[in-house]
Motif scaffolding. Structure first.
Motif, PDB file in Angstrom:
ATOM      1  N   PHE A 226       0.787  -1.222   0.000  1.00 51.81           N
ATOM      2  CA  PHE A 226       0.000   0.000   0.000  1.00 51.81           C
ATOM      3  C   PHE A 226       0.835   1.297   0.000  1.00 51.81           C
ATOM      4  O   PHE A 226       0.899   2.016   1.014  1.00 51.81           O
ATOM      5  N   PRO A 227       1.422   1.637  -1.164  1.00 49.91           N
ATOM      6  CA  PRO A 227       2.264   2.836  -1.266  1.00 49.91           C
ATOM      7  C   PRO A 227       1.579   4.145  -0.833  1.00 49.91           C
ATOM      8  O   PRO A 227       2.203   4.957  -0.136  1.00 49.91           O
ATOM      9  N   ALA A 228       0.332   4.356  -1.213  1.00 46.19           N
ATOM     10  CA  ALA A 228      -0.311   5.640  -0.889  1.00 46.19           C
ATOM     11  C   ALA A 228      -0.520   5.780   0.620  1.00 46.19           C
ATOM     12  O   ALA A 228      -0.331   6.864   1.188  1.00 46.19           O
ATOM     13  N   GLN A 229      -0.908   4.692   1.259  1.00 48.70           N
ATOM     14  CA  GLN A 229      -1.068   4.729   2.710  1.00 48.70           C
ATOM     15  C   GLN A 229       0.286   5.002   3.371  1.00 48.70           C
ATOM     16  O   GLN A 229       0.380   5.772   4.327  1.00 48.70           O
ATOM     17  N   THR A 230       1.326   4.393   2.827  1.00 46.91           N
ATOM     18  CA  THR A 230       2.677   4.583   3.359  1.00 46.91           C
ATOM     19  C   THR A 230       3.095   6.048   3.230  1.00 46.91           C
ATOM     20  O   THR A 230       3.646   6.641   4.163  1.00 46.91           O
ATOM     21  N   LEU A 231       2.778   6.645   2.088  1.00 49.36           N
ATOM     22  CA  LEU A 231       3.111   8.055   1.875  1.00 49.36           C
ATOM     23  C   LEU A 231       2.335   8.953   2.848  1.00 49.36           C
ATOM     24  O   LEU A 231       2.875   9.923   3.384  1.00 49.36           O
ATOM     25  N   ALA A 232       1.082   8.609   3.084  1.00 50.59           N
ATOM     26  CA  ALA A 232       0.254   9.384   4.027  1.00 50.59           C
ATOM     27  C   ALA A 232       0.873   9.336   5.426  1.00 50.59           C
ATOM     28  O   ALA A 232       0.929  10.357   6.130  1.00 50.59           O
ATOM     29  N   ILE A 233       1.351   8.171   5.817  1.00 51.28           N
ATOM     30  CA  ILE A 233       1.974   8.018   7.139  1.00 51.28           C
ATOM     31  C   ILE A 233       3.268   8.838   7.198  1.00 51.28           C
ATOM     32  O   ILE A 233       3.505   9.585   8.158  1.00 51.28           O
ATOM     33  N   GLU A 234       4.077   8.734   6.159  1.00 49.54           N
ATOM     34  CA  GLU A 234       5.346   9.481   6.113  1.00 49.54           C
ATOM     35  C   GLU A 234       5.101  10.998   6.204  1.00 49.54           C
ATOM     36  O   GLU A 234       5.833  11.711   6.889  1.00 49.54           O
ATOM     37  N   LEU A 235       4.091  11.487   5.504  1.00 46.84           N
ATOM     38  CA  LEU A 235       3.809  12.923   5.510  1.00 46.84           C
ATOM     39  C   LEU A 235       3.371  13.385   6.897  1.00 46.84           C
ATOM     40  O   LEU A 235       3.769  14.446   7.378  1.00 46.84           O
ATOM     41  N   TYR A 236       2.568  12.562   7.543  1.00 52.34           N
ATOM     42  CA  TYR A 236       2.138  12.902   8.906  1.00 52.34           C
ATOM     43  C   TYR A 236       3.346  12.928   9.846  1.00 52.34           C
ATOM     44  O   TYR A 236       3.515  13.865  10.636  1.00 52.34           O
ATOM     45  N   LEU A 237       4.185  11.925   9.765  1.00 48.93           N
ATOM     46  CA  LEU A 237       5.350  11.867  10.650  1.00 48.93           C
ATOM     47  C   LEU A 237       6.282  13.054  10.385  1.00 48.93           C
ATOM     48  O   LEU A 237       6.875  13.609  11.301  1.00 48.93           O
ATOM     49  N   GLU A 238       6.345  13.483   9.150  1.00 47.69           N
ATOM     50  CA  GLU A 238       7.231  14.588   8.765  1.00 47.69           C
ATOM     51  C   GLU A 238       6.796  15.911   9.392  1.00 47.69           C
ATOM     52  O   GLU A 238       7.617  16.645   9.917  1.00 47.69           O
ATOM     53  N   ALA A 239       5.495  16.223   9.321  1.00 45.81           N
ATOM     54  CA  ALA A 239       5.085  17.581   9.707  1.00 45.81           C
ATOM     55  C   ALA A 239       3.716  17.677  10.373  1.00 45.81           C
ATOM     56  O   ALA A 239       3.216  18.777  10.589  1.00 45.81           O
ATOM     57  N   GLY A 240       3.075  16.542  10.669  1.00 40.72           N
ATOM     58  CA  GLY A 240       1.757  16.622  11.284  1.00 40.72           C
ATOM     59  C   GLY A 240       0.663  16.985  10.286  1.00 40.72           C
ATOM     60  O   GLY A 240      -0.414  17.435  10.675  1.00 40.72           O
ATOM     61  N   VAL A 241       0.958  16.807   9.003  1.00 38.63           N
ATOM     62  CA  VAL A 241      -0.044  17.058   7.965  1.00 38.63           C
ATOM     63  C   VAL A 241      -0.796  15.741   7.719  1.00 38.63           C
ATOM     64  O   VAL A 241      -0.176  14.716   7.442  1.00 38.63           O
ATOM     65  N   ARG A 242      -2.124  15.784   7.845  1.00 38.80           N
ATOM     66  CA  ARG A 242      -2.909  14.561   7.678  1.00 38.80           C
ATOM     67  C   ARG A 242      -3.572  14.521   6.316  1.00 38.80           C
ATOM     68  O   ARG A 242      -4.426  15.340   6.002  1.00 38.80           O
ATOM     69  N   GLY A 243      -3.177  13.566   5.499  1.00 39.38           N
ATOM     70  CA  GLY A 243      -3.835  13.325   4.216  1.00 39.38           C
ATOM     71  C   GLY A 243      -4.634  12.045   4.304  1.00 39.38           C
ATOM     72  O   GLY A 243      -4.848  11.500   5.387  1.00 39.38           O
ATOM     73  N   CYS A 244      -5.047  11.537   3.155  1.00 37.42           N
ATOM     74  CA  CYS A 244      -5.926  10.376   3.156  1.00 37.42           C
ATOM     75  C   CYS A 244      -5.621   9.500   1.945  1.00 37.42           C
ATOM     76  O   CYS A 244      -5.433  10.006   0.840  1.00 37.42           O
ATOM     77  N   GLU A 245      -5.548   8.221   2.175  1.00 41.85           N
ATOM     78  CA  GLU A 245      -5.322   7.278   1.079  1.00 41.85           C
ATOM     79  C   GLU A 245      -6.592   7.124   0.243  1.00 41.85           C
ATOM     80  O   GLU A 245      -7.669   6.877   0.779  1.00 41.85           O
ATOM     81  N   ILE A 246      -6.458   7.343  -1.066  1.00 42.35           N
ATOM     82  CA  ILE A 246      -7.562   7.034  -1.981  1.00 42.35           C
ATOM     83  C   ILE A 246      -6.941   6.024  -2.931  1.00 42.35           C
ATOM     84  O   ILE A 246      -6.449   6.362  -4.006  1.00 42.35           O
ATOM     85  N   GLY A 247      -6.892   4.798  -2.499  1.00 45.98           N
ATOM     86  CA  GLY A 247      -6.143   3.830  -3.279  1.00 45.98           C
ATOM     87  C   GLY A 247      -6.571   2.418  -2.990  1.00 45.98           C
ATOM     88  O   GLY A 247      -7.768   2.134  -2.884  1.00 45.98           O
ATOM     89  N   TYR A 248      -5.578   1.568  -2.843  1.00 41.93           N
ATOM     90  CA  TYR A 248      -5.848   0.132  -2.767  1.00 41.93           C
ATOM     91  C   TYR A 248      -6.574  -0.279  -1.485  1.00 41.93           C
ATOM     92  O   TYR A 248      -7.301  -1.270  -1.485  1.00 41.93           O
ATOM     93  N   ILE A 249      -6.377   0.459  -0.406  1.00 43.45           N
ATOM     94  CA  ILE A 249      -7.124   0.114   0.820  1.00 43.45           C
ATOM     95  C   ILE A 249      -8.577   0.535   0.639  1.00 43.45           C
ATOM     96  O   ILE A 249      -9.500  -0.248   0.862  1.00 43.45           O
ATOM     97  N   LEU A 250      -8.755   1.774   0.187  1.00 47.18           N
ATOM     98  CA  LEU A 250     -10.115   2.288  -0.039  1.00 47.18           C
ATOM     99  C   LEU A 250     -10.895   1.436  -1.048  1.00 47.18           C
ATOM    100  O   LEU A 250     -12.120   1.318  -0.952  1.00 47.18           O
ATOM    101  N   ALA A 251     -10.183   0.827  -1.993  1.00 42.90           N
ATOM    102  CA  ALA A 251     -10.851   0.065  -3.060  1.00 42.90           C
ATOM    103  C   ALA A 251     -11.565  -1.193  -2.520  1.00 42.90           C
ATOM    104  O   ALA A 251     -12.364  -1.798  -3.232  1.00 42.90           O
TER     105      ALA A 251
END
Ligand SMILES: *Cc1c(COP(=O)(O)O)cnc(C)c1O
Length: 458
Positions: A361-386
């Motif tokens: 799950f690359p998109a979920q991984t990227l979302a986690i990395e972005l949050y850890l980086e700066a506290g910015v919360r995004g959302c996976e719209i990808g393979y988990i959501l599918a």
């Protein structure tokens, strides 16, 4: 010198937000099982999880709140809302619901049966959920170009008329209606052209079918028609909206998006039989017909929100901010769904974290990395959501794997956009060191992304 662009509003009330340390975020993320929905909002610095219900109401909307009529039956607030919806959409019958998925639930309870086939353009997750939970099929007829994230075309949310025609030729007996999502959320907040709505109408008429617009972001769609489609530059947003709805039979609406309220939704239609059918499900699921899950005060605020957000200046300010963020990502070379959509940036995680396998799950991984980086919360719209295929129970890796960064309406400033972009750049710069993703530990059968529990493999 030419004056720079600026917002069409000024700020009357502020809400403090808090930064955190990376150490704190590591701890919080683990406690949340690496699911960003499970974080507490005070653990988030800039919240781009969703643009749903997160907008800032105007002074006029807050004033309208005080005028709410909380009568159980026949509330005057309902009639204010109904008259506004009649004016903006041309639809005569209105059923309020507590949010968009409730509108789907009520309308689909009347229309969707086991074995039904509902063609459309990238059905939204709750829409798909409400179809599949009735043992029916959501048939995606979006244009193929939507899958190519780097292709720049103005109306990437369109329905492919050939696919739709084929779906109806094969399945018309089981098709209760066609659903067109404006803007097309799942494909990246991409608009649908008026021309395409006309084509859908023509095919629907040929087979004697009705068309529902999933209208959560209809005003943003109208903005794109005005600014991108030939012949609409001189029309007002309200004129364009009315024309869009004139090509449909009814709508479901999540008012939490383009209604700029924190909670609310509705069904509207021109057909009495749909109204009569849906009514029977509104009462047990939502409430009596003149409130259907909404407070009187919220119906008042929604009536004002719908009116305000179908004005050009308000939409221009909003879309401009999303484009500003996209411009920064361009500068940094970060790939996202192009051209930028109406309410969010959809970062193409497959192209960023190329070393993380799909199964992790690359998109979920990227979302986690972005949050850890700066506290910015995004959302996976990808393979988990599918979700999994309802028949084979296999993960669905056929679509896009995106990190969605939503921009709340009238909430953050362009400086916040700068922080989001810089944080993403920092993750992007070390993308080749990120080789592992996450694994699912627990998941629900439908709409699993909200509650999924994950284990970090890196
Ligand atoms: C948000 C949304 C829904 C569901 O609405 P809720 O208010 O979240 O229940 C349905 N369709 C689209 C396109 C949406 O964006």
């Amino acid at each position: 010198m030419e004056l720079p662009f600026a917002e069409s509003w000024r700020i009357k009330m502020v809400e403090p937000i808090k930064k955190s340390t990376r150490e704190e975020r590591e701890k919080w993320m683990k406690e949340a099982d690496y699911n960003l929905f499970q974080l507490r909002s005070d653990q988030v610095y800039i919240d781009c999880l969703t643009d749903s219900g997160t907008g800032a109401m105007s002074d006029r909307q807050w004033a309208a709140v005080m005028m709410g009529d909380e009568s159980y039956a026949g509330s005057s607030s309902f009639f204010h809302l109904k008259e506004t919806i009649n004016k903006i959409t041309g639809f005569e019958y209105v059923i309020p619901t507590h949010q968009g998925r409730a509108a789907e639930n009520v309308l689909f309870s009347h229309l969707v049966k086991a074995g039904s086939i509902v063609p459309g353009n990238s059905h939204f997750d709750t829409t798909k959920g409400h179809i599949e939970s009735r043992k029916a099929t959501a048939l995606d007829c979006t244009i193929d170009e939507a899958k190519d994230t780097q292709l720049e075309i103005p109306f990437k949310g369109n329905v492919d008329p050939k696919k739709l025609e084929k779906a109806l030729a094969e399945h018309h007996e089981n098709v209760p209606f066609i659903i067109v999502t404006i803007t097309n959320n799942t494909a990246g907040g991409q608009p649908v052209s008026m021309q395409n709505l006309r084509e859908v109408r023509a095919i629907a008429d040929k087979y004697g079918k009705r068309v529902v617009l999933d209208s959560a972001r209809f005003a943003e769609n109208a903005y794109f028609i005005k600014t991108r489609e030939e012949g609409y530059a001189d029309k007002t947003i309200k004129e364009i909206a009315l024309e869009m709805f004139s090509l449909a039979d009814g709508m479901t609406m999540s008012a939490k998006k383009d209604g700029i309220v924190n909670m609310g939704g509705f069904i509207a239609t021109r057909h009495e039989d749909w109204y009569e059918g849906a009514k029977r499900f509104c009462i047990p699921f939502e409430g009596y017909l003149t409130y259907g899950g909404m407070n009187g005060r919220d119906m008042e605020a929604l009536a004002v929100g719908l009116d305000e957000n179908t004005e050009f200046d308000n939409l221009e300010t909003r879309i401009h901010q999303v484009e500003f963020l996209a411009g920064l990502l361009d500068e940094y070379g970060i790939p996202y769904q192009r051209p930028v959509g109406g309410h969010a940036i959809f970062v193409d995680a497959d192209k960023v974290l190329t070393k993380v396998p799909k199964e992790e799950f690359p998109a979920q991984t990227l979302a986690i990395e972005l949050y850890l980086e700066a506290g910015v919360r995004g959302c996976e719209i990808g393979y988990i959501l599918a979700d999994r295929d309802p028949v084979t129970r296999e993960n669905r890796f056929g679509g896009l794997d995106l990190l969605r960064l939503c921009v709340a309406r009238r909430v953050y400033t362009d400086n916040h956009m700068r922080v989001i972009a810089a944080a993403l750049k920092n993750v992007f710069d070390r993308r080749n060191e990120i080789t592992r993703g996450v694994e699912i530990v627990w998941e629900a059968e439908l709409m699993r992304h909200f509650t999924v529990k994950l284990k970090k493999l890196f």
